[in-house]
Design a protein around this motif. Structure first.
Motif, mmCIF file in Angstrom:
data_model
loop_
_atom_site.group_PDB
_atom_site.id
_atom_site.type_symbol
_atom_site.label_atom_id
_atom_site.label_comp_id
_atom_site.label_asym_id
_atom_site.label_seq_id
_atom_site.Cartn_x
_atom_site.Cartn_y
_atom_site.Cartn_z
ATOM 1 N N VAL A 35 -14.707 -45.364 -22.415
ATOM 2 C CA VAL A 35 -14.320 -46.150 -21.240
ATOM 3 C C VAL A 35 -12.808 -46.318 -21.192
ATOM 4 O O VAL A 35 -12.183 -46.167 -20.140
ATOM 5 N N THR A 36 -12.189 -46.610 -22.346
ATOM 6 C CA THR A 36 -10.731 -46.764 -22.380
ATOM 7 C C THR A 36 -10.043 -45.455 -22.019
ATOM 8 O O THR A 36 -9.075 -45.449 -21.256
ATOM 9 N N ASN A 78 -11.240 -43.033 -20.162
ATOM 10 C CA ASN A 78 -11.426 -42.813 -18.724
ATOM 11 C C ASN A 78 -10.502 -43.707 -17.907
ATOM 12 O O ASN A 78 -9.952 -43.285 -16.891
ATOM 13 N N LEU A 79 -10.326 -44.938 -18.337
ATOM 14 C CA LEU A 79 -9.454 -45.866 -17.631
ATOM 15 C C LEU A 79 -8.004 -45.372 -17.657
ATOM 16 O O LEU A 79 -7.323 -45.383 -16.631
ATOM 17 N N LEU A 105 -12.778 -47.350 -10.634
ATOM 18 C CA LEU A 105 -12.575 -48.237 -11.776
ATOM 19 C C LEU A 105 -13.775 -49.162 -11.966
ATOM 20 O O LEU A 105 -14.277 -49.329 -13.082
ATOM 21 N N LEU A 126 -16.258 -49.225 -15.251
ATOM 22 C CA LEU A 126 -16.433 -50.441 -16.038
ATOM 23 C C LEU A 126 -17.875 -50.943 -16.019
ATOM 24 O O LEU A 126 -18.336 -51.557 -16.981
#
Length: 191
Positions: free
Chosen positions: A4-5, A7-8, A48, A52
């Protein structure tokens, strides 16, 4: 760094690149540039939010345990690699992690309390060695334990006095099935 990080970070770099590109190409026309930036901002926020909330969305659309017949249950592998079963403990739906490394049925204090067990009155005389160290356990007898069409009474279990996120469905219960098979991302239990 988790997925997730990563991808962010990728999405932020992409947004910065798109904003920069828009600024360079649209200098003479500020009004259109503002509209384009607003559109890209909406797209970015939508992506986003999707990233998330992906785990929550996936758990909502992911298939749950399926009772094939009165004697067979098929369970899909969860995104974290574990298999989860929901059994009724004393009539209360309780989520368990299928744990072939656990010798017994192990309830968290919260799950035991939800099932009507008075945890304040338990005697934590047992010990169990876990990945998190040694924990105290208290023996209990469940009035009923139900999965699919099968209901059992007087089932032995223990309540864990340590930190534990999920109750464990150990071998004392799993060995009651004549077949336990894991294949193609599915756990199949047959009586």
């Amino acid at each position: 760094m988790d997925m997730v990080t990563g991808n962010l970070i990728y999405l932020i770099v992409l947004l910065v690149g798109l904003v920069g590109f828009t600024l360079i190409n649209r200098r003479p026309n500020v009004g259109q540039m503002g509209k384009a930036l607003a559109l890209w901002g909406v797209i970015f926020v939508t992506i986003l939010v999707g990233v998330l909330l992906w785990n929550d969305i996936r758990s909502d659309i992911q298939p749950q345990q399926v009772v094939l017949t009165d004697s067979a249950i098929s369970v899909p592998r969860a995104s974290d690699g574990h298999f989860y079963l929901t059994l009724e403990v004393n009539g209360t739906p309780t989520r368990f992690v299928v744990d072939t490394g656990a010798s017994q049925i192990v309830l968290t204090r919260a799950d035991a309390e939800a099932a009507g067990i008075d945890t304040d009155g338990l005697i934590f005389s047992g010990r169990a060695n876990t990945a998190n160290g040694t924990v105290e356990t208290a023996p209990v007898r469940l009035d009923t334990l139900a999965l699919g069409g099968g209901i059992e009474t007087g089932v032995r279990a223990v309540v864990n006095n340590g930190e534990m996120n999920e109750s464990l469905l150990g071998m004392s219960y799993l060995s009651r099935f004549s077949r336990l098979e894991i294949a193609d991302g599915q756990l199949v239990l047959e009586r």
